[in-house]
Design a protein around this motif. Structure first.
Motif, PDB file in Angstrom:
ATOM      1  N   UNK A 172     -12.302   1.885  -2.719  1.00 44.67           N
ATOM      2  CA  UNK A 172     -11.640   3.087  -2.156  1.00 44.67           C
ATOM      3  C   UNK A 172     -10.230   2.936  -3.020  1.00 44.67           C
ATOM      4  N   UNK A 173     -10.227   3.598  -4.325  1.00 42.43           N
ATOM      5  CA  UNK A 173      -9.078   3.291  -5.294  1.00 42.43           C
ATOM      6  C   UNK A 173      -7.898   4.422  -5.112  1.00 42.43           C
ATOM      7  N   UNK A 174      -7.634   4.593  -4.053  1.00 39.86           N
ATOM      8  CA  UNK A 174      -6.485   5.383  -3.677  1.00 39.86           C
ATOM      9  C   UNK A 174      -5.249   4.864  -3.874  1.00 39.86           C
ATOM     10  N   UNK A 175      -4.161   5.144  -4.611  1.00 40.92           N
ATOM     11  CA  UNK A 175      -3.307   4.411  -4.590  1.00 40.92           C
ATOM     12  C   UNK A 175      -2.327   4.380  -3.171  1.00 40.92           C
ATOM     13  N   UNK A 220      -2.815   0.730  -6.180  1.00 38.91           N
ATOM     14  CA  UNK A 220      -3.553   0.502  -5.224  1.00 38.91           C
ATOM     15  C   UNK A 220      -2.921  -0.697  -4.412  1.00 38.91           C
ATOM     16  N   UNK A 221      -2.544  -1.638  -5.194  1.00 44.09           N
ATOM     17  CA  UNK A 221      -1.787  -2.542  -4.423  1.00 44.09           C
ATOM     18  C   UNK A 221      -0.238  -3.095  -5.011  1.00 44.09           C
ATOM     19  N   UNK A 222       0.469  -3.086  -4.326  1.00 44.53           N
ATOM     20  CA  UNK A 222       2.000  -3.496  -4.856  1.00 44.53           C
ATOM     21  C   UNK A 222       2.501  -4.777  -3.927  1.00 44.53           C
ATOM     22  N   UNK A 223       2.905  -5.655  -4.688  1.00 43.38           N
ATOM     23  CA  UNK A 223       3.428  -7.071  -4.420  1.00 43.38           C
ATOM     24  C   UNK A 223       4.819  -7.351  -4.290  1.00 43.38           C
ATOM     25  N   UNK A 224       5.843  -7.409  -3.349  1.00 47.49           N
ATOM     26  CA  UNK A 224       7.124  -7.438  -3.618  1.00 47.49           C
ATOM     27  C   UNK A 224       7.254  -9.099  -3.460  1.00 47.49           C
ATOM     28  N   UNK A 225       7.760  -9.663  -4.670  1.00 48.08           N
ATOM     29  CA  UNK A 225       7.655 -10.996  -4.875  1.00 48.08           C
ATOM     30  C   UNK A 225       9.318 -11.664  -4.724  1.00 48.08           C
ATOM     31  N   UNK A 226       9.467 -12.698  -4.144  1.00 52.20           N
ATOM     32  CA  UNK A 226      10.882 -13.101  -4.413  1.00 52.20           C
ATOM     33  C   UNK A 226      11.208 -14.274  -3.383  1.00 52.20           C
ATOM     34  N   UNK A 227      12.595 -14.775  -3.407  1.00 48.56           N
ATOM     35  CA  UNK A 227      12.892 -15.967  -2.753  1.00 48.56           C
ATOM     36  C   UNK A 227      12.669 -15.513  -1.205  1.00 48.56           C
ATOM     37  N   UNK A 228      12.431 -16.706  -0.403  1.00 47.54           N
ATOM     38  CA  UNK A 228      12.492 -16.529   1.027  1.00 47.54           C
ATOM     39  C   UNK A 228      13.872 -16.081   1.476  1.00 47.54           C
ATOM     40  N   UNK A 229      13.665 -15.369   2.600  1.00 47.15           N
ATOM     41  CA  UNK A 229      15.059 -14.652   3.034  1.00 47.15           C
ATOM     42  C   UNK A 229      15.878 -13.869   1.975  1.00 47.15           C
TER      43      UNK A 229
END
Length: 424
Positions: A107-110, A31-40
């Motif tokens: 709404x649990x839609x992926x 449902x929720x995807x987080x792209x996490x990483x360094x600034x820039x």
């Protein structure tokens, strides 16, 4: 795109990222995807690549003042949308996560939300809910060498698949590797010349300390933290001993430990944990320090490629940092799951990177700045091979020479370029 909400154009010259397929696959079942990483590091650009084929996606940039205020004033209304919503720099309004949780529970839609963040979201002081079971986190690093130079970026998969049978010949020499280490992998640094790259690094570090760190904790003495960052750069590749660093920096140990956690949370540094098989009590349990981007580390110690190559230059630790972080990048997308450690005994036998799979198989990687390999360079790998027996798949010395060299049972020397050119 008009303002901060709408479509982003997708330039044809964007460099493809290895993480793109990871994000696309996750959106199919999460449902929720987080792209996490360094600034820039290219998170916003990656979202352009992802959403280019999704015409109904909407993008909200929290760096825009009006959008930021709207998110704070009405978080529930802000996240209302029937298709994919991208929210850039979610750590600026962490309370949005509560509204997102409610929305995806109803709404649990992926594929409902694609978030980006430049500090470790789970470390935020004001985090209301970590969306357990609803969110997948994918780390995005600065460019890998394979992404920059059209390489396969599959050394780890190749090593576990083929062991000591790996071979590679390279035209690159020590100076070429040093130039790449100095540039690093930040998109903005890669496209600039040396003088302008230095200006970028100065601005980047200033913003990191004065903005990103303050999102995680209240820091009153910024100068103290900047001093610590410079000190750490000079110790990249070394053991991370808080007591020693406290003495060298004059920062109280408890404060220093907190600073190290903050610098890790904003993706400036990384600790490589110590490896122990449980079969020996001779292993040192202290982690090693690495900088996420070697270009920043070189900038902080004030050494360009020419200076690094001097007899008293820092070519050794910088190339070790360079190679180890290429391995760390690959572990985020390799088919073969594994974790990376370092190995060091009390007798000072060491291996720079030890990668272990869930079933207990291990490869060892030692990094050398020289174009020749000496017998002493193999001691740590041979010790590890004796300790592990059949669990030891192979050991590799990555060096700046041109040829693949065999050093007996399961030990090989490979040009460092093999890191990003080999594939299973």
């Amino acid at each position: 795109m008009c303002g901060s909400v709408g479509r982003m154009s997708t330039p044809r010259d964007l460099i493809p990222r290895q993480a793109e397929h990871l994000v696309s696959d996750s959106l199919e079942d999460t449902r929720v995807v987080l792209i996490n990483g360094a600034r820039q590091a290219g998170k916003s650009t990656l979202t352009r690549l992802i959403t280019g084929s999704r015409p109904d996606a909407i993008i909200r940039l929290l760096d825009d003042r009006a959008t930021l205020q709207a998110a704070r004033d009405d978080p529930v209304g802000f996240v209302e949308h029937d298709a994919l919503m991208v929210i850039d720099e979610i750590q600026l309004v962490p309370e949005l996560l509560r509204s997102i949780k409610v929305a995806v529970d109803l709404d649990p839609t992926p594929g409902r939300f694609l978030l980006t963040g430049s500090s470790r979201i789970l470390a935020l002081r004001t985090l209301p809910d970590a969306l357990p079971g609803r969110m997948e986190v994918i780390e995005l690093w600065p460019f890998s060498q394979g992404e920059l130079h059209d390489g396969a970026d599959r050394f780890i998969d190749a090593a576990f698949a083929h062991g000591p049978a790996l071979k590679h010949t390279s035209a690159l020499r020590k100076r070429d590797y040093l130039e790449r280490a100095v540039v690093g992998g930040f998109p903005e640094a890669v496209r600039r010349n040396s003088r302008r790259r230095s200006a970028f690094f100065n601005s980047y570090l200033s913003t990191l300390i004065e903005r990103d760190v303050l999102e995680l904790a209240s820091i009153e003495r910024h100068g103290e933290l900047l001093k610590l960052v410079a000190l750490l750069a000079g110790r990249a590749g070394g053991l991370l001993v808080p007591g020693t660093l406290a003495g060298a920096s004059g920062i109280p140990r408890t404060t220093l430990v907190r600073y190290l956690e903050l610098l890790s949370s904003v993706f400036l540094i990384k600790t490589i944990p110590a490896w122990s098989s449980g079969l020996t009590q001779r292993a040192v349990a202290t982690g090693k320090l690495a900088f996420v981007d070697t270009g920043i580390a070189c900038h902080l110690i004030g050494q360009d490629a020419n200076r690094l190559a001097d007899p008293d230059g820092a070519a050794g630790p910088m190339l070790e940092n360079f190679a180890v972080m290429e391995l760390a990048r690959q572990l985020t997308w390799s088919e073969q799951q594994g974790r990376m450690y370092h190995y060091r005994t009390k007798d000072k036998l060491e291996v720079d990177a030890v990668i272990e799979t869930p079933d207990g198989r291990v490869i060892g990687v030692e990094v050398k700045a020289g174009a020749t390999v000496r017998t002493d360079d193999l001691a740590g790998l041979r010790n590890l091979a004796r300790l592990l027996g059949d669990r030891f798949v192979a050991g590799y010395v990555l060096y700046t020479g041109a040829q693949t060299l065999s050093f007996g049972d399961r030990i090989r020397a490979l040009p460092m370029e093999a890191l990003w050119h080999l594939a299973p």
